[in-house]
Write an enzyme that holds these catalytic residues in place. Structure first.
Site, PDB file in Angstrom:
ATOM      1  N   ARG A  27      55.092 -44.212   9.804  1.00 20.94           N
ATOM      2  CA  ARG A  27      55.493 -45.609   9.860  1.00 20.94           C
ATOM      3  C   ARG A  27      55.510 -46.111  11.299  1.00 20.94           C
ATOM      4  NH1 ARG A  27      60.664 -48.454   9.279  1.00 20.94           N
ATOM      5  NH2 ARG A  27      60.267 -50.254   7.934  1.00 20.94           N
ATOM      6  N   ASP A  56      50.625 -53.053  -1.330  1.00 21.14           N
ATOM      7  CA  ASP A  56      51.732 -53.935  -1.692  1.00 21.14           C
ATOM      8  C   ASP A  56      51.210 -55.071  -2.556  1.00 21.14           C
ATOM      9  OD1 ASP A  56      54.742 -54.363  -0.869  1.00 21.14           O
ATOM     10  OD2 ASP A  56      53.843 -56.348  -1.007  1.00 21.14           O
ATOM     11  N   ARG A 116      60.399 -44.705   2.710  1.00 18.60           N
ATOM     12  CA  ARG A 116      61.235 -44.395   3.874  1.00 18.60           C
ATOM     13  C   ARG A 116      62.185 -43.219   3.688  1.00 18.60           C
ATOM     14  NH1 ARG A 116      63.364 -50.302   5.002  1.00 18.60           N
ATOM     15  NH2 ARG A 116      62.613 -50.425   2.862  1.00 18.60           N
ATOM     16  N   TYR A 159      56.930 -65.211  -4.203  1.00 16.47           N
ATOM     17  CA  TYR A 159      56.885 -64.974  -2.755  1.00 16.47           C
ATOM     18  C   TYR A 159      56.007 -66.005  -2.043  1.00 16.47           C
ATOM     19  CZ  TYR A 159      59.282 -60.567  -3.564  1.00 16.47           C
ATOM     20  OH  TYR A 159      60.221 -59.630  -3.911  1.00 16.47           O
ATOM     21  N   ARG A 167      57.918 -46.378  -5.814  1.00 15.04           N
ATOM     22  CA  ARG A 167      58.258 -46.196  -4.396  1.00 15.04           C
ATOM     23  C   ARG A 167      58.485 -44.736  -4.020  1.00 15.04           C
ATOM     24  NH1 ARG A 167      59.957 -50.615  -1.217  1.00 15.04           N
ATOM     25  NH2 ARG A 167      58.675 -52.350  -1.884  1.00 15.04           N
TER      26      ARG A 167
HETATM   27  O1  CP3 Z   1      55.537 -47.388  -5.253  1.00 13.21           O
HETATM   28  C1  CP3 Z   1      54.972 -47.308  -4.139  1.00 13.21           C
HETATM   29  O2  CP3 Z   1      55.436 -46.709  -3.172  1.00 13.21           O
HETATM   30  C2  CP3 Z   1      53.581 -47.889  -4.011  1.00 13.21           C
HETATM   31  C3  CP3 Z   1      53.463 -48.967  -3.082  1.00 13.21           C
HETATM   32  C4  CP3 Z   1      54.242 -50.246  -3.298  1.00 13.21           C
HETATM   33  C5  CP3 Z   1      54.916 -50.928  -2.248  1.00 13.21           C
HETATM   34  N1  CP3 Z   1      55.369 -52.114  -2.740  1.00 13.21           N
HETATM   35  C6  CP3 Z   1      55.052 -50.422  -0.875  1.00 13.21           C
HETATM   36  C7  CP3 Z   1      55.989 -51.092   0.058  1.00 13.21           C
HETATM   37  C8  CP3 Z   1      54.381 -51.015  -4.451  1.00 13.21           C
HETATM   38  C9  CP3 Z   1      53.920 -50.707  -5.866  1.00 13.21           C
HETATM   39  C10 CP3 Z   1      55.085 -52.201  -4.085  1.00 13.21           C
HETATM   40  C11 CP3 Z   1      55.365 -53.276  -5.037  1.00 13.21           C
HETATM   41  C12 CP3 Z   1      56.135 -54.426  -4.583  1.00 13.21           C
HETATM   42  N2  CP3 Z   1      56.172 -55.023  -3.353  1.00 13.21           N
HETATM   43  C13 CP3 Z   1      56.957 -55.165  -5.453  1.00 13.21           C
HETATM   44  C14 CP3 Z   1      57.142 -54.896  -6.932  1.00 13.21           C
HETATM   45  C15 CP3 Z   1      58.099 -53.793  -7.197  1.00 13.21           C
HETATM   46  C16 CP3 Z   1      59.515 -54.104  -6.812  1.00 13.21           C
HETATM   47  O3  CP3 Z   1      60.010 -53.441  -5.878  1.00 13.21           O
HETATM   48  O4  CP3 Z   1      60.110 -54.971  -7.457  1.00 13.21           O
HETATM   49  C17 CP3 Z   1      57.524 -56.225  -4.704  1.00 13.21           C
HETATM   50  C18 CP3 Z   1      58.471 -57.276  -5.215  1.00 13.21           C
HETATM   51  C19 CP3 Z   1      57.004 -56.126  -3.364  1.00 13.21           C
HETATM   52  C20 CP3 Z   1      57.248 -57.053  -2.225  1.00 13.21           C
HETATM   53  C21 CP3 Z   1      57.825 -56.356  -1.055  1.00 13.21           C
HETATM   54  N3  CP3 Z   1      57.159 -55.428  -0.278  1.00 13.21           N
HETATM   55  C22 CP3 Z   1      59.118 -56.525  -0.492  1.00 13.21           C
HETATM   56  C23 CP3 Z   1      60.173 -57.446  -1.046  1.00 13.21           C
HETATM   57  C24 CP3 Z   1      59.207 -55.681   0.617  1.00 13.21           C
HETATM   58  C25 CP3 Z   1      60.352 -55.555   1.602  1.00 13.21           C
HETATM   59  C26 CP3 Z   1      61.533 -54.856   1.046  1.00 13.21           C
HETATM   60  C27 CP3 Z   1      61.382 -53.365   1.068  1.00 13.21           C
HETATM   61  O5  CP3 Z   1      61.536 -52.774  -0.012  1.00 13.21           O
HETATM   62  O6  CP3 Z   1      61.164 -52.796   2.134  1.00 13.21           O
HETATM   63  C28 CP3 Z   1      57.989 -54.962   0.712  1.00 13.21           C
HETATM   64  C29 CP3 Z   1      57.641 -53.959   1.737  1.00 13.21           C
HETATM   65  C30 CP3 Z   1      57.140 -52.634   1.232  1.00 13.21           C
HETATM   66  N4  CP3 Z   1      56.251 -52.437   0.203  1.00 13.21           N
HETATM   67  C31 CP3 Z   1      57.470 -51.376   1.781  1.00 13.21           C
HETATM   68  C32 CP3 Z   1      56.751 -50.405   1.049  1.00 13.21           C
HETATM   69  C33 CP3 Z   1      56.750 -48.918   1.262  1.00 13.21           C
HETATM   70  C34 CP3 Z   1      58.405 -51.155   2.963  1.00 13.21           C
HETATM   71  C35 CP3 Z   1      57.723 -51.434   4.245  1.00 13.21           C
HETATM   72  C36 CP3 Z   1      58.058 -50.435   5.298  1.00 13.21           C
HETATM   73  O7  CP3 Z   1      58.670 -49.416   5.022  1.00 13.21           O
HETATM   74  O8  CP3 Z   1      57.624 -50.693   6.428  1.00 13.21           O
END
Ligand code: CP3
Length: 372
Positions: free
Chosen positions: A55, A91, A46, A179, A42
């Site tokens: 965003r 994602d 943000r 999910y 990540r």
């Molecule tokens: O590392 C990175 O930045 C690369 C991109 C990436 C995202 N998600 C971007 C994202 C990666 C590798 C993921 C993996 C992901 N997504 C996982 C596995 C890793 C972990 O965190 O355990 C999981 C479980 C998800 C599912 C997911 N996506 C959730 C639960 C959420 C909402 C919660 C949150 O953290 O915001 C997301 C949204 C998400 N995925 C965002 C980003 C940058 C946030 C969305 C936003 O900012 O609008």
């Protein structure tokens, strides 16, 4: 924006640096490199003001599916910090979305999906549509590979051209199934785990479908330019050993062997988060090249559980990064010195938290890169 570079075809291999020149890839191939390469889960997110600015322009799925935006977001932390790895901005839930499951990211809630609970719900999934639906993601990877490797393409800053490896990824079948079945995030994913016990044939069908689709998607990412791939099994730690074997290790083994068969030189990183003592079995039985460790793992103990040439990745507490101060370089030093002499990729034990001050990330990278 990289749109100025025009439509990106496959980069000319002669222009690109040799794979073994990149420190991250050398470690993933089993070499101990000092100081260790560093990137953060990540790292595009943000906590960066330049991410928050983009965003506002589009919703999350649109950002993932627009190569201009996804390329730019992926590169933001590379410009700032010169990380050794750039992870594709996308994602893990893009895969079920590409198979036709409805998906929305709701502010303050997270992902919301139409739950998959019955055979009829599974029948509606369309794995044959994934390649077409994820074509923009593959275009993003092609642009990223050029931006990272061709001097001057993305103005990455001093010394960074050709040094940063491009990382593709997917969710592992069990975590994606969590999910899909639950219809969103959850603490316990009880409905998913219930289904695995009560309706094993149905759950196996879902895991099998995800296993095949995931291997195919990772291969497509490699063909578009990813130099390493990571498999995120964020909820692996919810499972007891027998279920861990069946839902985490076995699909992981099938994905790793298919990716290796088609792309033998591309390293695979597995992240069975909160897998505890089972991570040793995961590492030796799946055939991955590197094991990503979560914050709870004791590095010396974990190192003893895996074959010596297998790379380890991790595992600073994201809260320590958020807190900063003297504790941050001290914790970084403990981690890197514990694994000195072994192949180690410095990373967090989970993703960067949105409230993290960006200057703490700079301080961390500097601490990890101290030459002594
Ligand atoms: O590392 C990175 O930045 C690369 C991109 C990436 C995202 N998600 C971007 C994202 C990666 C590798 C993921 C993996 C992901 N997504 C996982 C596995 C890793 C972990 O965190 O355990 C999981 C479980 C998800 C599912 C997911 N996506 C959730 C639960 C959420 C909402 C919660 C949150 O953290 O915001 C997301 C949204 C998400 N995925 C965002 C980003 C940058 C946030 C969305 C936003 O900012 O609008």
């Amino acid at each position: 924006m990289t749109s100025e570079t025009g439509s990106a075809g496959a980069p000319n291999p002669d222009e690109l640096p040799k794979m073994s020149d990149k420190r991250l890839l050398r470690v993933l191939h089993g070499e101990a490199v000092w100081p260790p390469p560093v990137w953060l889960m990540r790292q595009a997110g943000r906590y960066l003001p330049e991410f928050r600015a983009l965003r506002a322009q589009a919703d999350f799925i649109t950002r993932c599916m627009t190569p201009d935006i996804a390329t730019e977001i992926t590169l933001q932390p590379i410009r700032r910090y010169g990380m050794d790895g750039a992870i594709l901005f996308s994602d893990i839930l893009i895969l079920p979305w590409a198979m036709g499951q409805s998906l929305e990211f709701v502010d303050g809630v997270g992902p919301v999906l139409e739950p998959v609970r019955r055979a009829a719900d599974l029948d509606r999934l369309r794995p044959e549509r994934v390649a077409e639906a994820t074509a923009p993601v593959m275009e993003t990877l092609r642009r990223l590979r050029r931006a990272l490797d061709v001097p001057g393409e993305a103005a990455l800053g001093v010394g960074q051209d050709g040094a940063t490896a491009l990382i593709g990824f997917a969710g592992a079948p069990f975590t994606v199934a969590c999910y899909m079945v639950e219809g969103g995030g959850s603490k316990e994913f009880a409905e998913t785990r219930r289904m695995a016990y009560a309706e094993p044939a149905l759950f196996d069908r879902l895991i099998d479908l995800l296993t095949e689709a995931t291997a195919a998607m990772l291969c497509a990412q490699i063909e578009a330019g990813a130099e390493a791939v990571m498999l995120f099994d964020s909820w692996a730690g919810l499972l007891p050993p027998a279920q861990f074997e069946r839902q985490v290790i076995e699909p992981g083994r099938r994905i790793a062997s298919e990716v290796r068969r088609r792309h033998p030189s591309v390293p695979i990183v597995g992240f069975p988060r909160l897998g505890g003592l089972l991570v040793g079995r995961y590492a030796s039985q799946t055939g991955i090249d590197a094991l990503a460790l979560d914050t709870s793992a004791d590095l010396a103990l974990a190192a003893g559980l895996v074959p010596p040439g297998l790379a380890l990745q991790g595992n600073l507490d994201p809260l320590c990064l958020l807190a900063g101060g003297d504790a941050l370089p001290a914790a970084a030093e403990t981690i890197r010195s514990t694994l000195r002499g072994r192949p180690h990729v410095f990373n967090l034990g989970h993703g960067v938290l949105p409230q993290t001050p960006p200057e703490h990330v700079g301080a961390l990278v500097e601490a990890v890169r101290r030459p002594w």
